[in-house]
Scaffold this active site. Structure first.
Site, mmCIF file in Angstrom:
data_model
loop_
_atom_site.group_PDB
_atom_site.id
_atom_site.type_symbol
_atom_site.label_atom_id
_atom_site.label_comp_id
_atom_site.label_asym_id
_atom_site.label_seq_id
_atom_site.Cartn_x
_atom_site.Cartn_y
_atom_site.Cartn_z
ATOM 1 N N GLN A 1 40.702 25.132 15.768
ATOM 2 C CA GLN A 1 41.752 25.685 14.915
ATOM 3 C C GLN A 1 41.274 25.223 13.315
ATOM 4 O OE1 GLN A 1 45.716 25.414 16.063
ATOM 5 N NE2 GLN A 1 46.417 26.007 14.068
ATOM 6 N N SER B 136 39.528 20.837 20.960
ATOM 7 C CA SER B 136 40.945 21.215 20.760
ATOM 8 C C SER B 136 41.049 22.320 21.501
ATOM 9 C CB SER B 136 41.445 21.062 19.601
ATOM 10 O OG SER B 136 43.110 21.207 19.457
ATOM 11 N N LEU B 137 41.783 23.623 20.915
ATOM 12 C CA LEU B 137 41.818 24.754 21.831
ATOM 13 C C LEU B 137 40.562 25.269 22.142
ATOM 14 C CD1 LEU B 137 41.394 27.690 20.295
ATOM 15 C CD2 LEU B 137 42.790 26.594 18.649
ATOM 16 N N ARG C 125 50.096 27.725 24.681
ATOM 17 C CA ARG C 125 49.786 26.835 23.685
ATOM 18 C C ARG C 125 50.027 26.848 22.551
ATOM 19 N NH1 ARG C 125 45.616 24.029 21.442
ATOM 20 N NH2 ARG C 125 44.708 22.100 21.978
ATOM 21 N N HIS D 58 48.082 16.604 18.737
ATOM 22 C CA HIS D 58 47.428 15.301 19.304
ATOM 23 C C HIS D 58 48.037 14.024 18.874
ATOM 24 C CE1 HIS D 58 44.364 18.171 20.376
ATOM 25 N NE2 HIS D 58 44.248 18.581 19.047
ATOM 26 N N GLN E 176 45.796 16.615 26.394
ATOM 27 C CA GLN E 176 45.439 16.722 25.305
ATOM 28 C C GLN E 176 46.280 16.954 24.026
ATOM 29 O OE1 GLN E 176 43.484 20.257 23.361
ATOM 30 N NE2 GLN E 176 41.761 19.912 24.381
#
Length: 301
Positions: free
Chosen positions: A10, A86-87, A111, A193, A242
């Site tokens: 992101q 991350s994503l 998500r 996170h 995560q």
């Protein structure tokens, strides 16, 4: 094993992302159409037009997922090992064969929806502070009810902290006296996170439990363990973990080098991860593929 494929997270999104690939690559168009067909909102317009929704988490995450996979489809590039930030771990899992495109889209949309709906908390980027000093300051500010913690270990001199918004403010006020050069609050919808993602994590676990995870065709370096994983149930568990654990990007890149990686190709919008990789290990050759022009350069090279 020398080629690492990197998938950004992101913050890399921009208006018009992947539009040129959609218009000029039959393979990219087919992939994007499959993604668009499997979400219940107009992702095509959000990505291709000047739409403010692109910066909302529930739309940002599927958009980044789509762009990265469109680049892969347009180039046909294959990695020896994959790593997503991350994503970015989700398109990495699709490239590795762990998830189908359809299931990957479903997961990334859920998500994004859950993370966007998480209330409270904030994040801040910290520049120039030693990791041990940062962790010690986080620990000294936290208690049993409110916490702040490292969220993204992006580079030796760049760490993002996440947690209670009041503690983010306290951390910002104290950080320079502990060695930080700069602390910048991030414009995000929640404390990603961190422990504040636990409600979203439970709902995400329930959703992901019903989706098939296959053994990867190539190793996936996961953010939680910072090492290559090949067991599908371990991959599933760490994808869920995560949400509340830090992205250990520095250690992930170091793990890639240990696997023999000499080249990293970032696929998707911009080249944020290229810059981080160069800060971690300058021996790695870096490149990125974002636009149709770069796709053509790669295909002709």
């Amino acid at each position: 094993m020398n080629k690492l494929i990197l998938f950004p997270g992101q913050g890399a999104q921009y208006s018009g992302m992947a539009k040129d690939i959609y218009e000029n690559s039959p393979e990219g168009r087919t992939l994007l159409d499959e993604v668009f067909m499997n979400v219940d909102f107009d992702l095509k317009s959000i990505m291709f037009e000047d739409d403010a929704r692109l910066n909302q988490t529930e739309y940002t995450q599927p958009a980044l997922f789509a762009h990265s996979l469109a680049v892969l489809a347009a180039t046909g590039i294959k990695g020896d090992i994959v790593l997503g930030h991350s994503l970015g771990e989700l398109p990495a899992l699709v490239h590795a064969g762990v998830l189908s495109v359809r299931d990957g889209v479903r997961i990334v949309a859920k998500r994004g929806e859950l993370m966007a709906g998480s209330e409270g908390g904030g994040m801040a980027a910290v520049i120039g502070m030693e990791r041990e000093a940062l962790e010690a300051l986080c620990a000294s500010l936290s208690d049993d009810t409110r916490r702040i913690q490292p969220a993204n270990i992006n580079a030796p001199d760049q760490i993002v902290v996440s947690g209670d918004r009041g503690l983010i403010e306290s951390f910002t006020a104290e950080a320079k006296s502990h060695g930080a050069r700069k602390v910048m609050p991030l414009n995000v919808s929640g404390a990603f996170h961190s422990y504040l993602m636990e409600p979203a994590q439970q709902a995400f676990r329930d959703f992901v439990s019903g989706i098939e995870f296959n053994a990867p065709a190539i190793p996936v370096i996961q953010n939680v363990s910072a090492k290559p994983e090949t067991d599908p149930e371990t991959i599933r568990a760490q994808l869920i973990d995560q949400l509340t654990h830090p992205v250990r990007f520095v250690e992930c890149v170091e793990a890639a080098v240990e696997q023999g990686v000499t080249e990293a190709v970032e696929v998707g919008p911009k080249k944020v991860l290229n810059g981080l990789v160069r800060k971690i290990d300058r021996s790695i050759k870096t490149s990125n593929i974002d636009t149709m022009e770069q796709v053509k350069e790669f295909n002709n090279g």
